[in-house]
Design a protein around this motif. Structure first.
Motif, PDB file in Angstrom:
ATOM      1  N   LYS A  37       0.837  -1.208   0.000  1.00 22.95           N
ATOM      2  CA  LYS A  37       0.000   0.000   0.000  1.00 22.95           C
ATOM      3  C   LYS A  37       0.867   1.252   0.000  1.00 22.95           C
ATOM      4  O   LYS A  37       1.785   1.386   0.816  1.00 22.95           O
ATOM      5  CB  LYS A  37      -0.927   0.020   1.219  1.00 22.95           C
ATOM      6  N   SER A  38       0.541   2.194  -0.889  1.00 21.93           N
ATOM      7  CA  SER A  38       1.328   3.429  -1.034  1.00 21.93           C
ATOM      8  C   SER A  38       1.400   4.255   0.233  1.00 21.93           C
ATOM      9  O   SER A  38       2.436   4.842   0.536  1.00 21.93           O
ATOM     10  CB  SER A  38       0.757   4.300  -2.158  1.00 21.93           C
ATOM     11  N   GLU A  39       0.311   4.320   0.987  1.00 23.05           N
ATOM     12  CA  GLU A  39       0.305   5.151   2.197  1.00 23.05           C
ATOM     13  C   GLU A  39       1.442   4.773   3.141  1.00 23.05           C
ATOM     14  O   GLU A  39       2.004   5.629   3.827  1.00 23.05           O
ATOM     15  CB  GLU A  39      -1.048   5.042   2.909  1.00 23.05           C
TER      16      GLU A  39
ATOM     17  N   GLU B 184       3.921   7.025   5.421  1.00 23.90           N
ATOM     18  CA  GLU B 184       3.562   7.037   6.843  1.00 23.90           C
ATOM     19  C   GLU B 184       4.495   6.206   7.716  1.00 23.90           C
ATOM     20  O   GLU B 184       4.513   6.383   8.926  1.00 23.90           O
ATOM     21  CB  GLU B 184       2.122   6.525   7.016  1.00 23.90           C
TER      22      GLU B 184
ATOM     23  N   VAL C 103       5.002   3.711  -8.436  1.00 20.54           N
ATOM     24  CA  VAL C 103       4.218   4.210  -7.309  1.00 20.54           C
ATOM     25  C   VAL C 103       2.954   4.839  -7.879  1.00 20.54           C
ATOM     26  O   VAL C 103       3.023   5.599  -8.842  1.00 20.54           O
ATOM     27  CB  VAL C 103       4.976   5.302  -6.499  1.00 20.54           C
ATOM     28  N   ASN C 104       1.801   4.526  -7.292  1.00 16.62           N
ATOM     29  CA  ASN C 104       0.574   5.240  -7.618  1.00 16.62           C
ATOM     30  C   ASN C 104      -0.192   5.457  -6.322  1.00 16.62           C
ATOM     31  O   ASN C 104       0.329   5.180  -5.249  1.00 16.62           O
ATOM     32  CB  ASN C 104      -0.241   4.509  -8.702  1.00 16.62           C
ATOM     33  N   ARG C 105      -1.404   5.948  -6.409  1.00 20.83           N
ATOM     34  CA  ARG C 105      -2.169   6.266  -5.182  1.00 20.83           C
ATOM     35  C   ARG C 105      -2.414   5.043  -4.297  1.00 20.83           C
ATOM     36  O   ARG C 105      -2.418   5.156  -3.079  1.00 20.83           O
ATOM     37  CB  ARG C 105      -3.528   6.858  -5.548  1.00 20.83           C
ATOM     38  N   GLU C 106      -2.661   3.912  -4.926  1.00 20.61           N
ATOM     39  CA  GLU C 106      -3.046   2.728  -4.160  1.00 20.61           C
ATOM     40  C   GLU C 106      -1.867   1.897  -3.657  1.00 20.61           C
ATOM     41  O   GLU C 106      -1.919   1.326  -2.576  1.00 20.61           O
ATOM     42  CB  GLU C 106      -3.947   1.806  -5.005  1.00 20.61           C
TER      43      GLU C 106
END
Length: 173
Positions: free
Chosen positions: A97-99, A103, A121-124
């Motif tokens: 997961k990208s977050e 984080e 890398v993308n949003r998801e």
């Protein structure tokens, strides 16, 4: 005294024919030998493919299996080698997961320490790629596992021998 079971790399130079993979795997199956990994690709010789198969067996068993493999019509030559006689590696990819990339500062440290590289890398999600020995890849997987791995894939072994295999000379005869 019984012979030592070793991790061996079997290299098979072949024509690229349908059904050959089934016949080669059947040779191992009949002897109840598990294939640890199998990779096939174009070899250094045009129109000749190379199988790289990793197995755990004795050298006596390997000699017999190599002999049986060479009886297949499409097989040009087969060899077996110990780990000490080869230079080998594996590839892997992790989808995460990208977050977490932003984080969890620990993830960035893990990436740097392992010499992994970010492929996309993308949003998801982001995708990491790494190359190394199996134990190095497993170590990285354990470190990333606590953050959650969406997908993981590892290639089979790719290997070259330390000694010249003289396959080109064999084919030119």
């Amino acid at each position: 005294m019984s012979e030592e079971i070793k991790t061996l790399t079997i290299s098979i130079y072949t024509e690229n024919n349908i059904g050959l993979l089934n016949r080669i795997s059947a040779i191992f199956q009949r002897r109840h030998i598990n294939i640890e990994s199998l990779t096939t690709s174009q070899s250094e010789i045009e129109n000749v493919n190379r199988f790289v198969i990793v197995v755990k067996m004795t050298e006596t068993q390997a000699k017999k299996i190599v002999g049986q493999i060479e009886k297949q019509v499409e097989v040009i030559k087969a060899y077996y080698h110990t780990n000490d006689e080869t230079i080998f590696t594996e590839n892997c990819m992790f989808k995460i997961k990208s977050e977490l990339l932003f984080e969890e500062p620990q993830i960035q440290n893990i990436i740097k320490e392992s010499d992994a590289r970010i492929v996309t890398v993308n949003r998801e999600f982001f995708v990491l790629e790494n190359t190394g020995r199996r134990h190095e890849i497993e170590e990285l997987r354990k470190k990333l596992d606590k953050f959650g791995i969406m997908q993981f894939v590892r290639s089979g072994r790719i290997a070259v021998t330390k000694d010249e295999m003289k396959i080109t000379e064999l084919l030119s005869k």
